[in-house]
Every structure is written in C-alpha cells, then in structure tokens.
Design an enzyme around this catalytic site. Sequence first.
Site, short mmCIF file in Angstrom:
data_model
loop_
_atom_site.label_atom_id
_atom_site.label_comp_id
_atom_site.label_asym_id
_atom_site.label_seq_id
_atom_site.Cartn_x
_atom_site.Cartn_y
_atom_site.Cartn_z
N GLU A 75 -0.64 -19.82 3.54
CA GLU A 75 0.13 -19.28 2.44
C GLU A 75 1.62 -19.31 2.73
OE1 GLU A 75 -2.08 -16.05 -0.35
OE2 GLU A 75 -1.23 -15.38 1.53
N GLU A 315 9.42 21.80 1.59
CA GLU A 315 10.12 22.50 0.54
C GLU A 315 11.62 22.49 0.78
OE1 GLU A 315 7.84 25.96 -1.75
OE2 GLU A 315 8.81 26.54 0.11
#
Lengths: 570, 94
Positions: A75, A315
């Site tokens: 490829e 947080e």
Amino acid sequence: MSKAKEQKMNEKYPTLPKTPTGITGLDEITGGGIPKGRPTLVCGDAGCGKTLMSLEFIIRGAIDFGEPGVFMAFEEKTDELAMNVASLGFDLDKLQEEKKIKLDHVHIDRSEIEETGEYDLEGLFIRLNYAIDSIGAKRVVLDTLENLFSGLSNEAVLRAELRRLFHWLKDKGVTAIITGERGEGKLTRQGLEEYVSDCVILLDHRVINQISTRRLRIVKYRGSVHGTNEYPFLIDEEGISVLPVTSLKLEKPVSSERIRSGIPALDKMLDGRGFFKGSSILVSGTAGTGKTSIAAYFANQTCSEGNKCIYFAFEESPNQIIRNMHSIGVNLQQYVDEGLLKFFASRPTLYGLEMHLVAMYKTIKKFKPQAVVLDPITNLITVGSVSEVKSMLIRLIDFLQEEQITVMFTALTLNTIISDQTDEGVSSLVDAWLLVRDIEYNGERNRGMYIMKSRGMKHSNQVREFVITDKGLDLVEVYLGPDGVLTGSAREAQILHEQTGEVLRDYAYNRKDREISRKRKVLEAKISSLQTEFESIEEELNKVSQEEELVKQVTDKTRAEITQRRGEKG
Amino acid sequence: MEEEKKYELRLYIAGKTAKSVTALQNLKKYCEEHLKGQYKIEVIDLLVQPQLAEGDQIFAIPTLVRKVPEPIRKIIGDLSNEEKVLVGLDIRPA
C-alpha cells in the site's frame, strides 16, 4: 478448587511456541505472543491501526528481540512508512542500514499492467525470499496483501497463489503478520481468513457518542488459550498499547502494611494507623465538602514520605489544584518540582473511557507511583454509562491492586440523601469508603465525616466534624448533647455554654462552702457556751454536796462530844 | 558499440518453467514479426538474480517489461494472447 484440578493446571504441557510481539499488552492477552513460525491475520477497517501494529511488530522484533524482519508493503511506499513511524521515535532508515529491517514496497498499478495468459506469483515469492535471506529475517509482514486483488484480475490464480504463499511462509519458518481490510460480513474482503487459520486478530475503531475507541479482539488462536474480550488499545507517541482489561482471577497479593491518610485524626479513626497499602479508598460527598482537599492531603502525605504519587484530575487543572491547596496550607508544588508528584489532567471527554483507562494504565506503568488519586470519578460518567464506568473502575482497581498501589477516588454525590447505591456502584468494590456530608443546622453548613466501611480493620463508628481551616484539615469530635449532634458554631456555642455553666457552678459551690463553715462556727460557739454552763452547774452541785458533808462531820463531832460529857457527869 | 534499439524488452522468469518457455517463445515470435531489427530482449532469471525483482516491481512470473520507449509497461503471463501483447507494448494501437 479441588486438589486434583489444581494439580492438573500446574502440569506443564508442551505448548505452542510463541513469538512475542513486543507490543504493550498484546503479549499478555495472547499469552506470550503470536504463533511462532506461522502466519497471523490482522484485520480491520481502514484507519484502525493495522499497518502500525504490524510495523511495530517488526520494529520491536528488530530492536527488542534481535529478530530481523521484512516488511512488505503493498500500500504505502517505504519512505512514507518511515515517515509514519518517525513520529513514534523509530528510525527505519537506520534500522534498514543496520540490516535489521528490510522494507519492500510492492507497487501494483493496474494501468501499467496487461495480463495475457498464464502466470503465477513466483516473482513475489522470490522477492520475499530474497528479502528474508538477505537479513536472516525471522519476522515478516505483508501489509494489505489484498491489494493484489485490485491489481490483478485473475482471481483463481491469486487464490491458488495465496494458499501457496501461506504454506511457503510456514515452511520458511517465519512468523508472519498479514493484514487485511475488513469486508462486509467477512473478516477480510477477499476472505483471507480461509488461508490463515492459526491466529486472527481483529482491530476495530468505533465511535460512540462522538468519542472514538479503538478495540482489539482475538477472533481465534488455534492451540492456545487467549483472552476473548474486546480490549481497548491506544496509539500514542510510543506506539500501540493494548490493555489487558480484566484479570480473571481474584488472586491479588495483599499487604498488611499501612499508609497514612495525611490527616492524623482520620488515621486515628482507622485503627490508629491509616489505610492498607494497595487498597482502594472512595471519598464521596456532596459538592464542596472537601473531597479534593482530602485527596490532596493524601497525595501530600505520600510525597512527604518520599513516595511517588499520580494525581489524575478530571475537573481542575494542576495549577488550580496547587493554588487551591495552598490556601489550606498544602504545598504540592514542591513535590511536583521534586518529581514525586505528577499531575495528569484531562477532560473526561478527551477520549472514551477505555482510552482513559489505557492512558492511566500507561502513565502508572511508567511512573510507578505508590499512590494514585482520581478526582473525581463521577465526571467520567459524561463519557459513559454507569455500568461502563463501573466496569472500567473494576479493571483499574484490579490493576492497581496487582501493582500494590493505593488509590483514592473521589466521587460527587448529587443529592444530600445519602444512598448506598451512589458513586457509580463502586462502593462495593472499594476497601474503604469515607463519606463527607453536609450537616445543615442552625443556619450554617458544616461538614461531617464518617467511615462507611473499611475492610479488615477496626474503625471508628463516630461522625466527626471535618474542619477546613487555613492551617489545614482536621477532624474534631462533634458535640453529642441532649439535643443531638451539634457541629460548627452550634458546637462552639454549646462548648461556651458549658464553660459558663461550670463557672457558675464553681461559684455556687464556693458560696455553699462558706456558709457551711460559718454554720460550723456558730455551732461550735454554741457547744462551748453549753459546756461552760454545764461546768458551772456541776460546780454548784458539788458545792452543795461538800457543804452537806461538812455539816454531817460537824454534827457527828458535836454529838460525840455531848455523849462524852454526859458520861462524865453520869 | 551496439546500436540503440527502439525497443528494449526485459523478460523476467524463474527457472525454465513451462510458462517461461512459452512466454519467451511467444515474445520472440511477435518481435520477429513486428519489430524486426528494432528490439533487444534481455531475459532475467530471478532464481539466479533475485535482487533484481525489486527494481522493476516484479511480483508475477513471467513478466515482460518494456523499458524503452518510456513509459514503462508491464505484461504478465505467458504472452499467449498476441493482440494483448501488441497493444500492451504499444506496437499496435488499441
């Protein structure tokens, strides 16, 4: 388990020889690697990491295991491949020069090729053979072999030749990976799985709720035990890492060593010595109850003992946490500078749960901390369902226990009514559960802390008031009075009230004492006067009796004299 | 010095297999018929020189490569279909 069965398991059978891939985690799932000297099929959709996985197999083999490898690309061109892995820190050109790796790009372009009559793929065999022999390769990758089908039209020949190729690879004794694009209803478009029967690995790239997760599954592995689950994997700057998600057994080592929480009063509640090493601790509570502070204290304590700690923040940013913790007298920055504390902050939505898990797993493996903090786990719910979060946490706890790392989770409970079913259902998994809750009373909010559970140790059943001051955290005994549990200023007021009472009582005692002494004096005075009276009466009585005596004597004497005188006359 | 030929052809084979022999015979026949005097055939046996396979991107055997004139064309198979070979080599327009 029965003894016979146990023995059977311990017996060693000659097992399938395996070639380690060197890819983090993959060897664990496959129990040592892919079958040695046999072809393995790696298939999946476009962009799922087939090429990278196979390339890493070759590179790791060359670098870590001293097994040279041939990468035959149908490829991508060789320089493209080199560029792709350069970002992972591998220098393919150098490895090629050192004859550890050989890249060969097979270019097939239908427009350049005319087919007339009979042919075979002997050219490919010769090429591969030459490449293998030139560097003594033990590993071979054929990246997207199916490209042959797009370049050549004679399918019958191709299929026959593929079958021959796989036999040839086996005869050659090389461990091979063949990649194939996933087809509809089949593992590969051209049904390559027919030819490769030993080991098939399926890669998958799924997007759920806009969050993508890569997963890997071993579809089959002939002659070997293997994990059958879907395992998430991560591609990052260090290549591929697969996470062996669950250990199937509960055979983790345990330690009776203790680890301090950083809050002496809390340690005292925990049998006086703190948590067990390698245990999992859940701190849950409503918003603003100081969960992060407890976690930061724990991290601080760990680092102050010279141990390493990772703080996963979902947080707040690290700087924010450091700044905030400064306000309660915790200086985390120094440990960050010393390299003992590592923050790892990411938004939960950065990637899927599994990815989080893999990322944490990797970070922990690399940094080797003694303690880990996850703050808060509740935020993870934004990227997964409760059951997913739970399953992820199970696996995390499993892993951490394996490594004997103590972990502290914080979890936000949304309602003030404490339900035993909260906290993502992890409460049953953790070894210790601290609950911080608001106690709203008398126009103020105070924090109460108690230990819901702590496995394997005697722990206090008391609710303590949890105070955060600029000097730090502390737990104080709540006031248990006739009016119930008092906290905060009510507690202070009650204490004051009690102090006032004491002063008053003291005063009252003193007054009574004085009165008694006065009474005693009066009484004593009375007693002495009575005594004097008694004495004078006694004296009087004595005087009378003496007089009578005297009178008697005188009378007697006189009578005798009279008698005498009568006798003289008579 | 050898005269510059108009056609430079390379036939890749792997040993003297039936297909290779057929291909070479066919090739020689077509060239004699259509390109007399303008061609040069080089036969490369990959069993002898396997290192040459990579350069010309050979994967099928036999493969005929037209090196000159450019662009490079490849014909794979035993060249049994004359029409296709001639078109493929651009000797006869399609």
